[in-house]
Design a protein around this motif. Structure first.
Motif, PDB file in Angstrom:
ATOM      1  N   GLN A 196       0.962   4.079  -2.984  1.00  0.00           N
ATOM      2  CA  GLN A 196       0.771   5.508  -2.735  1.00  0.00           C
ATOM      3  C   GLN A 196       1.936   6.333  -3.281  1.00  0.00           C
ATOM      4  O   GLN A 196       1.739   7.423  -3.832  1.00  0.00           O
ATOM      5  CB  GLN A 196       0.613   5.747  -1.230  1.00  0.00           C
ATOM      6  CG  GLN A 196      -0.701   5.250  -0.653  1.00  0.00           C
ATOM      7  CD  GLN A 196      -0.798   5.494   0.848  1.00  0.00           C
ATOM      8  OE1 GLN A 196       0.151   5.985   1.471  1.00  0.00           O
ATOM      9  NE2 GLN A 196      -1.938   5.137   1.430  1.00  0.00           N
ATOM     10  N   GLU A 217       0.833  -1.208   0.000  1.00  0.00           N
ATOM     11  CA  GLU A 217       0.000   0.000   0.000  1.00  0.00           C
ATOM     12  C   GLU A 217       0.863   1.251   0.000  1.00  0.00           C
ATOM     13  O   GLU A 217       0.571   2.235  -0.693  1.00  0.00           O
ATOM     14  CB  GLU A 217      -0.918  -0.009   1.228  1.00  0.00           C
ATOM     15  CG  GLU A 217      -1.821   1.217   1.366  1.00  0.00           C
ATOM     16  CD  GLU A 217      -2.789   1.356   0.188  1.00  0.00           C
ATOM     17  OE1 GLU A 217      -3.259   2.489  -0.040  1.00  0.00           O
ATOM     18  OE2 GLU A 217      -3.068   0.351  -0.502  1.00  0.00           O
ATOM     19  N   GLU A 255       1.461   6.602  -7.028  1.00  0.00           N
ATOM     20  CA  GLU A 255       0.371   7.535  -7.368  1.00  0.00           C
ATOM     21  C   GLU A 255       0.826   8.984  -7.206  1.00  0.00           C
ATOM     22  O   GLU A 255       0.515   9.841  -8.047  1.00  0.00           O
ATOM     23  CB  GLU A 255      -0.839   7.256  -6.475  1.00  0.00           C
ATOM     24  CG  GLU A 255      -1.593   5.980  -6.827  1.00  0.00           C
ATOM     25  CD  GLU A 255      -2.780   5.738  -5.902  1.00  0.00           C
ATOM     26  OE1 GLU A 255      -2.947   6.540  -4.944  1.00  0.00           O
ATOM     27  OE2 GLU A 255      -3.527   4.776  -6.138  1.00  0.00           O
ATOM     28  N   LYS A 256       1.557   9.287  -6.144  1.00  0.00           N
ATOM     29  CA  LYS A 256       2.032  10.655  -5.935  1.00  0.00           C
ATOM     30  C   LYS A 256       3.044  11.057  -7.001  1.00  0.00           C
ATOM     31  O   LYS A 256       3.053  12.202  -7.482  1.00  0.00           O
ATOM     32  CB  LYS A 256       2.660  10.781  -4.542  1.00  0.00           C
ATOM     33  CG  LYS A 256       1.640  10.754  -3.416  1.00  0.00           C
ATOM     34  CD  LYS A 256       2.313  10.940  -2.060  1.00  0.00           C
ATOM     35  CE  LYS A 256       1.289  10.961  -0.942  1.00  0.00           C
ATOM     36  NZ  LYS A 256       1.923  11.144   0.385  1.00  0.00           N
TER      37      LYS A 256
END
Length: 368
Positions: A185, A181, A188-189
């Motif tokens: 993240q 996870e 995605e950032k």
């Protein structure tokens, strides 16, 4: 900073060191992104240098630019709202011509011509002022805003993108040791930052017609200035030619010297050419200098002790603006502050003010 933030900074630093020292490869950005970034970098350098060269074009004299910067700084320190404008060389020439034309008087052809030329130079200075205002409002200010806002914002997005890339690459190399996870993240950032940076660069490059418009405004202002300057100089040339024709048509006045006066040269034995002179007073023994007497000296200017910051004037300096300190060659001035690389602040005979560094020799420098 939170523990998570400290960890992220550690991840970025570790990844950067492994790339720079260990030769590790990070996530590669696509060629379109790199090309766009290169164009933005070239645009940024172009805008910065064009701004600097435009200011030099408006005021070629580097000493005047430095003086203007100093005066603007002093005005801000003193809370003065209105800043002085560029000292136009045409205006300074016009003041000089007008002053000497008045001194020569109306009976002098040269004096009248100087008055005509002086007024024309002052008009040229006003036209140059208008050029400065137009160029500043329609060219310099928009480009400066581009530097301060759009280009600065793009640099912020690119810096943020680089940080998120380092964070993602560090976690990607440790996949399995870091929760999935957290890795998701980070990806995605990174992609989010890449998209924001791409959009901001694309918008800048696609709206470059605005910079073309601003460049057009610069040329229009120059054209308007040169048209008015040509008109003023044409009028002045016609006036001077008319004055030459009128002066040539006037009959010349003959010079008749005045008759010489006769002088009484006195008796021949007088050694000074016949003019009587006062007898030198006799000096008695009581009035003569004793060996312990000292001659009377003319009081000199107060010299500051050389154990404090000071400088010696190499030339005379006449103040032209409020706040400047005037002095004469040889004066020793106490230094109190350095405004910039071209101007000092100092004290002389109880007066404080600013003066150019090029006029003095520093004896004791200011403490660093």
């Amino acid at each position: 900073m939170s523990v998570a933030g400290l960890k992220k900074q550690f991840y970025k630093a570790s990844q950067l060191v492994s790339e720079k020292v260990g030769g590790a490869e990070g996530t590669k950005l696509d060629d379109d992104f790199k090309e766009m970034e290169k164009k933005v970098d070239v645009t940024s350098k172009a805008v910065v240098e064009v701004l600097a060269r435009t200011i030099e074009y408006l005021q070629p004299n580097p000493a005047s630019r430095a003086k203007l910067t100093m005066l603007n700084t002093v005005s801000k320190i003193r809370g003065q709202v209105k800043n002085p404008g560029y000292p136009q060389s045409e205006g300074l020439l016009g003041e000089c011509m007008t002053r000497h034309g008045r001194e020569l008087g109306g009976e002098s052809n040269f004096g009248d011509a100087l008055l005509d030329a002086g007024e024309s130079m002052k008009r040229l200075a006003e036209v140059k002022d208008s050029l400065d205002i137009e160029v500043k409002q329609n060219f310099i200010d928009p480009l400066q805003n581009l530097c301060d806002k759009d280009l600065k914002e793009i640099q912020h997005h690119l810096k943020k993108l680089e940080g998120r890339r380092l964070d993602f690459d560090y976690k990607k190399k440790r996949q399995g040791k870091i929760p999935d996870e957290e890795l998701r993240q980070a990806l995605e950032k990174f992609e989010e930052s890449k998209e924001v940076a791409e959009t901001s660069m694309h918008n800048l490059l696609e709206t470059d017609i605005e910079q073309v418009s601003q460049l057009s405004a610069l040329v229009d202002a120059q054209l308007d200035y040169h048209r008015q300057a040509v008109q003023i100089l044409d009028e002045l040339a016609d006036k001077l030619k008319r004055r030459m024709r009128e002066a040539s048509a006037r009959p010349k006045r003959e010079f008749k010297p005045k008759p010489r006066e006769s002088y009484d040269l006195g008796e021949a034995e007088q050694s000074n050419g016949g003019f009587p002179c006062a007898t030198a007073p006799k000096i008695s023994a009581s009035s003569s200098f004793r060996s312990s007497d000292k001659p009377i000296r003319t009081p000199s200017r107060v010299m500051p002790p050389l154990d404090q910051p000071s400088c010696k004037a190499l030339y005379d300096f006449e103040p032209e603006n409020d706040g400047e300190l005037g002095f004469r060659e040889g004066d020793v001035i106490t230094l109190t502050n350095q405004i910039d690389e071209n101007w000092y602040e100092g004290m002389l005979n109880g007066q404080s003010g600013f003066f150019p560094l090029s006029y003095v020799e520093v004896l004791v420098p200011l403490p660093q």
